[in-house]
Motif scaffolding. Structure first.
Motif, PDB file in Angstrom:
ATOM      1  N   HIS A   1       0.832  -1.210   0.000  1.00  0.00           N
ATOM      2  CA  HIS A   1       0.000   0.000   0.000  1.00  0.00           C
ATOM      3  C   HIS A   1       0.865   1.257   0.000  1.00  0.00           C
ATOM      4  CE1 HIS A   1      -3.522   2.485   0.760  1.00  0.00           C
ATOM      5  NE2 HIS A   1      -2.882   3.065   1.765  1.00  0.00           N
ATOM      6  N   HIS A   2       2.041   1.179   0.650  1.00  0.00           N
ATOM      7  CA  HIS A   2       2.951   2.318   0.698  1.00  0.00           C
ATOM      8  C   HIS A   2       3.904   2.357  -0.503  1.00  0.00           C
ATOM      9  CE1 HIS A   2       1.561   2.722   4.854  1.00  0.00           C
ATOM     10  NE2 HIS A   2       2.137   3.894   4.880  1.00  0.00           N
ATOM     11  N   GLY A   3       3.725   1.457  -1.452  1.00  0.00           N
ATOM     12  CA  GLY A   3       4.506   1.516  -2.687  1.00  0.00           C
ATOM     13  C   GLY A   3       5.846   0.820  -2.653  1.00  0.00           C
ATOM     14  N   GLN A   4       6.067  -0.083  -1.702  1.00  0.00           N
ATOM     15  CA  GLN A   4       7.352  -0.786  -1.622  1.00  0.00           C
ATOM     16  C   GLN A   4       7.348  -2.006  -2.559  1.00  0.00           C
ATOM     17  OE1 GLN A   4       7.577  -0.575   2.990  1.00  0.00           O
ATOM     18  NE2 GLN A   4       9.696  -0.786   2.281  1.00  0.00           N
ATOM     19  N   LEU A   5       7.198  -1.731  -3.834  1.00  0.00           N
ATOM     20  CA  LEU A   5       7.060  -2.805  -4.815  1.00  0.00           C
ATOM     21  C   LEU A   5       8.368  -3.572  -4.983  1.00  0.00           C
ATOM     22  CD1 LEU A   5       4.940  -0.928  -7.517  1.00  0.00           C
ATOM     23  CD2 LEU A   5       4.147  -2.362  -5.637  1.00  0.00           C
ATOM     24  N   TRP A   6       9.491  -2.857  -5.057  1.00  0.00           N
ATOM     25  CA  TRP A   6      10.779  -3.533  -5.254  1.00  0.00           C
ATOM     26  C   TRP A   6      11.075  -4.446  -4.063  1.00  0.00           C
ATOM     27  CZ3 TRP A   6      15.367  -4.368  -2.929  1.00  0.00           C
ATOM     28  CH2 TRP A   6      16.415  -4.837  -3.732  1.00  0.00           C
ATOM     29  N   ASP A   7      10.908  -3.938  -2.862  1.00  0.00           N
ATOM     30  CA  ASP A   7      11.206  -4.718  -1.662  1.00  0.00           C
ATOM     31  C   ASP A   7      10.304  -5.950  -1.573  1.00  0.00           C
ATOM     32  OD1 ASP A   7      12.972  -2.587   0.039  1.00  0.00           O
ATOM     33  OD2 ASP A   7      11.341  -1.590  -1.006  1.00  0.00           O
ATOM     34  N   ALA A   8       9.000  -5.748  -1.827  1.00  0.00           N
ATOM     35  CA  ALA A   8       8.054  -6.862  -1.755  1.00  0.00           C
ATOM     36  C   ALA A   8       8.349  -7.902  -2.828  1.00  0.00           C
ATOM     37  CB  ALA A   8       6.622  -6.340  -1.894  1.00  0.00           C
ATOM     38  N   ASN A   9       8.716  -7.452  -4.017  1.00  0.00           N
ATOM     39  CA  ASN A   9       9.046  -8.363  -5.109  1.00  0.00           C
ATOM     40  C   ASN A   9      10.252  -9.235  -4.753  1.00  0.00           C
ATOM     41  OD1 ASN A   9       9.069  -9.366  -7.899  1.00  0.00           O
ATOM     42  ND2 ASN A   9      10.884  -8.086  -8.131  1.00  0.00           N
ATOM     43  N   THR A  10      11.282  -8.629  -4.182  1.00  0.00           N
ATOM     44  CA  THR A  10      12.474  -9.381  -3.784  1.00  0.00           C
ATOM     45  C   THR A  10      12.131 -10.403  -2.708  1.00  0.00           C
ATOM     46  OG1 THR A  10      13.881  -7.474  -4.305  1.00  0.00           O
ATOM     47  CG2 THR A  10      14.815  -9.179  -2.874  1.00  0.00           C
ATOM     48  N   TYR A  11      11.401  -9.973  -1.708  1.00  0.00           N
ATOM     49  CA  TYR A  11      11.028 -10.863  -0.610  1.00  0.00           C
ATOM     50  C   TYR A  11      10.178 -12.029  -1.102  1.00  0.00           C
ATOM     51  CZ  TYR A  11       8.078 -12.605   3.153  1.00  0.00           C
ATOM     52  OH  TYR A  11       7.381 -13.426   3.994  1.00  0.00           O
ATOM     53  N   LEU A  12       9.145 -11.742  -1.884  1.00  0.00           N
ATOM     54  CA  LEU A  12       8.233 -12.794  -2.330  1.00  0.00           C
ATOM     55  C   LEU A  12       8.941 -13.797  -3.236  1.00  0.00           C
ATOM     56  CD1 LEU A  12       5.024 -10.677  -3.008  1.00  0.00           C
ATOM     57  CD2 LEU A  12       5.326 -12.384  -1.210  1.00  0.00           C
ATOM     58  N   GLY A  13       9.869 -13.317  -4.065  1.00  0.00           N
ATOM     59  CA  GLY A  13      10.601 -14.237  -4.920  1.00  0.00           C
ATOM     60  C   GLY A  13      11.416 -15.233  -4.116  1.00  0.00           C
ATOM     61  N   LEU A  14      12.128 -14.755  -3.106  1.00  0.00           N
ATOM     62  CA  LEU A  14      12.958 -15.649  -2.297  1.00  0.00           C
ATOM     63  C   LEU A  14      12.105 -16.516  -1.361  1.00  0.00           C
ATOM     64  CD1 LEU A  14      15.935 -13.270  -1.486  1.00  0.00           C
ATOM     65  CD2 LEU A  14      15.837 -15.112  -3.169  1.00  0.00           C
ATOM     66  N   TYR A  15      10.987 -15.984  -0.896  1.00  0.00           N
ATOM     67  CA  TYR A  15      10.085 -16.778  -0.061  1.00  0.00           C
ATOM     68  C   TYR A  15       9.520 -17.945  -0.865  1.00  0.00           C
ATOM     69  CZ  TYR A  15       6.156 -17.822   3.116  1.00  0.00           C
ATOM     70  OH  TYR A  15       5.252 -18.433   3.961  1.00  0.00           O
ATOM     71  N   SER A  16       9.107 -17.672  -2.100  1.00  0.00           N
ATOM     72  CA  SER A  16       8.593 -18.756  -2.943  1.00  0.00           C
ATOM     73  C   SER A  16       9.683 -19.780  -3.229  1.00  0.00           C
ATOM     74  CB  SER A  16       8.021 -18.200  -4.251  1.00  0.00           C
ATOM     75  OG  SER A  16       9.036 -17.639  -5.068  1.00  0.00           O
ATOM     76  N   ASP A  17      10.914 -19.325  -3.416  1.00  0.00           N
ATOM     77  CA  ASP A  17      12.024 -20.250  -3.666  1.00  0.00           C
ATOM     78  C   ASP A  17      12.231 -21.173  -2.465  1.00  0.00           C
ATOM     79  OD1 ASP A  17      14.461 -20.868  -5.479  1.00  0.00           O
ATOM     80  OD2 ASP A  17      15.328 -20.613  -3.494  1.00  0.00           O
ATOM     81  N   ARG A  18      12.162 -20.602  -1.260  1.00  0.00           N
ATOM     82  CA  ARG A  18      12.326 -21.432  -0.068  1.00  0.00           C
ATOM     83  C   ARG A  18      11.234 -22.484   0.033  1.00  0.00           C
ATOM     84  NH1 ARG A  18      10.690 -19.928   5.883  1.00  0.00           N
ATOM     85  NH2 ARG A  18       8.982 -21.265   5.161  1.00  0.00           N
ATOM     86  N   LEU A  19       9.991 -22.073  -0.227  1.00  0.00           N
ATOM     87  CA  LEU A  19       8.874 -23.003  -0.118  1.00  0.00           C
ATOM     88  C   LEU A  19       8.959 -24.133  -1.139  1.00  0.00           C
ATOM     89  CD1 LEU A  19       5.965 -20.445   0.430  1.00  0.00           C
ATOM     90  CD2 LEU A  19       6.798 -22.102   2.099  1.00  0.00           C
ATOM     91  N   LEU A  20       9.272 -23.798  -2.383  1.00  0.00           N
ATOM     92  CA  LEU A  20       9.275 -24.837  -3.403  1.00  0.00           C
ATOM     93  C   LEU A  20      10.428 -25.818  -3.192  1.00  0.00           C
ATOM     94  CD1 LEU A  20      11.561 -24.325  -5.919  1.00  0.00           C
ATOM     95  CD2 LEU A  20      10.097 -22.336  -6.242  1.00  0.00           C
ATOM     96  N   ARG A  21      11.541 -25.343  -2.628  1.00  0.00           N
ATOM     97  CA  ARG A  21      12.657 -26.256  -2.370  1.00  0.00           C
ATOM     98  C   ARG A  21      12.382 -27.133  -1.139  1.00  0.00           C
ATOM     99  NH1 ARG A  21      16.331 -25.025  -6.117  1.00  0.00           N
ATOM    100  NH2 ARG A  21      16.390 -22.877  -6.862  1.00  0.00           N
ATOM    101  N   GLN A  22      11.412 -26.724  -0.330  1.00  0.00           N
ATOM    102  CA  GLN A  22      10.954 -27.563   0.778  1.00  0.00           C
ATOM    103  C   GLN A  22       9.868 -28.545   0.334  1.00  0.00           C
ATOM    104  OE1 GLN A  22       9.993 -24.146   3.413  1.00  0.00           O
ATOM    105  NE2 GLN A  22      11.332 -25.118   4.922  1.00  0.00           N
ATOM    106  N   GLY A  23       9.492 -28.469  -0.938  1.00  0.00           N
ATOM    107  CA  GLY A  23       8.422 -29.330  -1.432  1.00  0.00           C
ATOM    108  C   GLY A  23       7.035 -28.841  -1.093  1.00  0.00           C
ATOM    109  N   ARG A  24       6.901 -27.613  -0.650  1.00  0.00           N
ATOM    110  CA  ARG A  24       5.607 -27.044  -0.271  1.00  0.00           C
ATOM    111  C   ARG A  24       5.049 -26.287  -1.483  1.00  0.00           C
ATOM    112  NH1 ARG A  24       7.557 -24.316   5.349  1.00  0.00           N
ATOM    113  NH2 ARG A  24       5.425 -23.499   5.381  1.00  0.00           N
ATOM    114  N   PHE A  25       4.692 -27.059  -2.497  1.00  0.00           N
ATOM    115  CA  PHE A  25       4.386 -26.488  -3.796  1.00  0.00           C
ATOM    116  C   PHE A  25       3.123 -25.635  -3.800  1.00  0.00           C
ATOM    117  CE2 PHE A  25       6.647 -30.543  -5.222  1.00  0.00           C
ATOM    118  CZ  PHE A  25       7.880 -29.895  -5.312  1.00  0.00           C
ATOM    119  N   ASP A  26       2.091 -26.066  -3.097  1.00  0.00           N
ATOM    120  CA  ASP A  26       0.847 -25.282  -3.071  1.00  0.00           C
ATOM    121  C   ASP A  26       1.080 -23.927  -2.417  1.00  0.00           C
ATOM    122  OD1 ASP A  26      -0.502 -27.316  -4.328  1.00  0.00           O
ATOM    123  OD2 ASP A  26      -1.335 -28.168  -2.482  1.00  0.00           O
TER     124      ASP A  26
END
Length: 393
Positions: free
Chosen positions: A231-256
């Protein structure tokens, strides 16, 4: 339809802002040539650079951030020798400040200029993290040493600059203990209720833990804080975080769960008009599909991601992902050709972050294992040597 209309409006607004700031720069140049008010010229260059950053033009925006700093009397060191000498001196002083509480304090004559320079440094670092991480590391050390000499509480971006520098020490593989010590300073500078500062520190804390291998869910950023940051416009920061968070989850086999995070990136692309989030989503989708062994769609996604990125670290990540998928599909010759392209990029680039290089290193290791597995009697010794070479990387 309403969300699509909003996304189109946001995309048009970003494009309109970029065109406006480019025109402003051209008009000011025509009126004043190389003269004019240095601070105004700095502001024009800064605004143009931010518009480029917001449209995902990471490499292009860096030159305008550099120009803004030159107008503020902070030129870039162009000599490699002086750059390395300056880095050595700054690192020594920084370590003395961190561990021995040494260093001088200095007065700031113009806090407005100091704050503008800090804003430029912080936003330039966002672009450099994938465009020129070696330069970013050098500059982060210098910026941190500088902040330790002044009252950093007077600069709004100070906690974010400390957090980013902490991340660079870990992201580069230099030192997690130093990064964590700097992170303590970042947290101490967070102003209560400041969403941007709180999210920057929380997301960087997650990233440091992720890189360290501490994948406990307790480090995940609170969903309400993430929403507030967007909401405050932190698109770059959120994009970086979400990309690495998804990477952690998928490498744990938590695909959904990983797919749910990737849908947040889609939302940023579609609802906020932030195309770089879509690029990030495509790259992570390729890795997710590969982990699921859904290899044909994975290869298509990896090639699509590779076509979208220009920065060397992202190129190596994309090529490494493609090569791994080709190995898993049994196409070893194609994988070897693909990996040669990654080697060429790495050979002509300065030091690249280990996280990005690991994609190519993993693919190379898998390729060497498969070749050894299928080698005839006369080829086993050569394949074993290649496998040992991969293991030493």
């Amino acid at each position: 339809p309403a969300l699509q209309d909003l996304a189109k409006a946001l995309e048009a607004a970003f494009a309109e802002a970029l065109a406006f700031f480019r025109q402003t720069r051209e008009v000011y140049q025509q009126l004043h040539g190389d003269g004019g008010d240095p601070r105004r010229r700095a502001r024009i260059e800064k605004n143009l650079a931010l518009a480029l950053l917001n449209t995902g033009q990471l490499t292009t925006c860096i030159g305008h951030f550099d120009a803004a700093l030159r107008h503020l009397g902070r030129p870039l060191t162009t000599s490699p020798t002086w750059a390395y000498l300056g880095f050595a001196g700054n690192l020594s002083l920084l370590l003395a400040q961190l561990y021995l509480n040494l260093g001088r304090r200095r007065q700031v004559a113009d806090w407005d200029q100091e704050r503008m320079a800090s804003e430029i440094l912080f936003n330039r670092s966002r672009a450099e993290i994938t465009s020129d991480p070696t330069r970013l590391f050098f500059e982060s050390v210098a910026a941190l040493r500088h902040f330790n000499e002044i009252d950093a509480r007077q600069v709004e971006q100070s906690s974010a600059i400390y957090a980013s520098a902490a991340g660079m020490f870990c992201y580069s593989g230099i030192s997690f203990p130093i990064g964590k010590r700097i992170m303590q300073q970042a947290r101490a500078l967070v102003q209560q209720g400041n969403v941007q500062q709180e999210f920057t520190c929380a997301s960087m804390e997650f990233i440091i833990r992720y890189l360290e291998g501490d994948w406990a869910d307790g480090h995940v950023v609170d969903a309400n804080l993430l929403d507030a940051a967007l909401h405050h416009g932190q698109l770059w920061d959120a994009n970086t975080y979400l990309g690495l968070y998804s990477d952690r989850l998928l490498r744990q086999g938590r695909f959904d769960e990983a797919r749910a995070v990737l849908r947040r990136l889609e939302t940023m692309r579609d609802d906020y008009g932030y195309s770089f989030a879509g690029t990030n989503r495509d790259g992570m989708t390729a890795i997710l599909l590969a982990e699921e062994r859904n290899l044909d769609p994975a290869l298509d996604a990896a090639i699509r991601y590779r076509e979208q990125v220009a920065e060397a670290p992202l190129k190596v990540l994309a090529i490494g992902t493609q090569a791994k998928i080709e190995v898993l599909r049994g196409d070893l010759d194609a994988a070897a050709t693909t990996l040669q392209e990654a080697e060429e990029i790495m050979s002509r680039s300065r030091e690249l972050p280990p996280w990005h290089v690991s994609a190519a290193a993993t693919a190379g290791l898998l390729l060497a294992l498969q070749r050894l597995r299928h080698a005839g009697a006369g080829e086993r010794r050569r394949c074993a040597r290649e496998l040992r070479r991969c293991l030493r990387r």
